[in-house]
Scaffold this motif. Structure first.
Motif, short mmCIF file in Angstrom:
data_model
loop_
_atom_site.label_atom_id
_atom_site.label_comp_id
_atom_site.label_asym_id
_atom_site.label_seq_id
_atom_site.Cartn_x
_atom_site.Cartn_y
_atom_site.Cartn_z
N HIS A 16 0.81 -1.22 0.00
CA HIS A 16 0.00 0.00 0.00
C HIS A 16 0.85 1.27 0.00
N LEU A 17 2.16 1.13 0.08
CA LEU A 17 3.03 2.30 0.10
C LEU A 17 3.31 2.79 -1.32
N GLU A 18 3.44 4.10 -1.45
CA GLU A 18 3.94 4.65 -2.70
C GLU A 18 5.39 4.20 -2.84
N GLU A 19 5.86 4.11 -4.07
CA GLU A 19 7.22 3.62 -4.31
C GLU A 19 8.10 4.69 -4.93
N VAL A 20 9.39 4.58 -4.60
CA VAL A 20 10.43 5.36 -5.24
C VAL A 20 11.34 4.34 -5.93
N GLN A 21 11.55 4.49 -7.23
CA GLN A 21 12.33 3.53 -8.02
C GLN A 21 13.80 3.94 -8.04
N LEU A 22 14.67 3.06 -7.58
CA LEU A 22 16.12 3.26 -7.60
C LEU A 22 16.69 2.36 -8.68
N THR A 23 17.38 2.95 -9.66
CA THR A 23 17.96 2.14 -10.73
C THR A 23 19.16 1.37 -10.20
N ILE A 24 19.56 0.35 -10.94
CA ILE A 24 20.72 -0.45 -10.54
C ILE A 24 21.99 0.41 -10.53
N ILE A 32 25.66 4.35 -4.82
CA ILE A 32 25.58 4.46 -3.36
C ILE A 32 26.49 3.42 -2.70
N ARG A 33 26.50 2.21 -3.25
CA ARG A 33 27.34 1.15 -2.68
C ARG A 33 28.82 1.55 -2.73
N LEU A 34 29.26 2.05 -3.87
CA LEU A 34 30.67 2.39 -4.03
C LEU A 34 31.06 3.63 -3.21
N ALA A 35 30.23 4.66 -3.27
CA ALA A 35 30.58 5.92 -2.61
C ALA A 35 30.34 5.89 -1.11
N GLU A 44 33.16 3.81 0.51
CA GLU A 44 33.83 5.09 0.71
C GLU A 44 34.90 5.39 -0.35
N LEU A 45 34.59 5.06 -1.61
CA LEU A 45 35.51 5.37 -2.70
C LEU A 45 35.35 6.83 -3.11
N TYR A 46 36.43 7.42 -3.56
CA TYR A 46 36.35 8.75 -4.16
C TYR A 46 35.54 8.63 -5.45
N HIS A 47 34.88 9.70 -5.82
CA HIS A 47 34.02 9.68 -7.00
C HIS A 47 34.79 9.25 -8.25
N GLU A 48 36.02 9.71 -8.38
CA GLU A 48 36.84 9.35 -9.54
C GLU A 48 37.05 7.84 -9.62
N ASN A 49 37.40 7.23 -8.49
CA ASN A 49 37.63 5.78 -8.46
C ASN A 49 36.34 4.99 -8.68
N ALA A 50 35.27 5.45 -8.07
CA ALA A 50 33.98 4.78 -8.25
C ALA A 50 33.52 4.88 -9.70
N ALA A 51 33.71 6.03 -10.31
CA ALA A 51 33.33 6.21 -11.71
C ALA A 51 34.12 5.26 -12.61
N GLN A 52 35.39 5.08 -12.33
CA GLN A 52 36.21 4.15 -13.11
C GLN A 52 35.67 2.73 -12.99
N LYS A 53 35.30 2.33 -11.79
CA LYS A 53 34.75 0.99 -11.59
C LYS A 53 33.46 0.80 -12.37
N MET A 54 32.66 1.87 -12.48
CA MET A 54 31.40 1.79 -13.22
C MET A 54 31.59 2.07 -14.71
N GLY A 93 28.71 11.52 -10.44
CA GLY A 93 28.18 12.51 -9.50
C GLY A 93 26.70 12.76 -9.69
N ARG A 94 26.27 12.82 -10.93
CA ARG A 94 24.84 13.04 -11.23
C ARG A 94 24.01 11.83 -10.79
N ILE A 95 24.49 10.63 -11.06
CA ILE A 95 23.77 9.42 -10.65
C ILE A 95 23.68 9.35 -9.13
N LEU A 96 24.79 9.64 -8.44
CA LEU A 96 24.80 9.58 -6.98
C LEU A 96 23.86 10.63 -6.37
N LYS A 97 23.84 11.82 -6.95
CA LYS A 97 22.95 12.87 -6.45
C LYS A 97 21.49 12.43 -6.57
#
Length: 73
Positions: free
Chosen positions: A3-11, A17-20, A24-34, A42-46
């Motif tokens: 009965h709850l409204e949903e918020v959709q989080l993409t993979i 979120i998992r990486l950052a 606790e990876l820096y954005h540069e390192n997390a971006a490289q992994k992805m 940064g836009r995806i994380l925001k």
């Protein structure tokens, strides 16, 4: 939860979120992994942070997109 409204989080948002936040990876390192640019990461994380906050504050179910099926938290 049905009965709850949903918020959709993409993979990609979930992975950002998992990486950052969890690993606790820096954005540069997390971006490289992805295999994306730091700016895109940064836009995806925001967007992910906004959706998680909306879920917590407004009491909505957080639905995580997966390749096989969707999981509700």
């Amino acid at each position: 939860m049905t009965h709850l409204e949903e918020v959709q989080l993409t993979i990609d948002e979930f992975e950002a979120i998992r990486l950052a936040d969890l690993h606790e990876l820096y954005h540069e390192n997390a971006a490289q992994k992805m295999k994306i640019s730091r700016q895109t990461f940064g836009r995806i994380l925001k967007n992910a942070h906004k959706k998680v906050a909306q879920s917590l504050i407004e009491g909505k179910a957080l639905k995580i997109e997966t390749n096989e099926k969707e999981a509700c938290l």
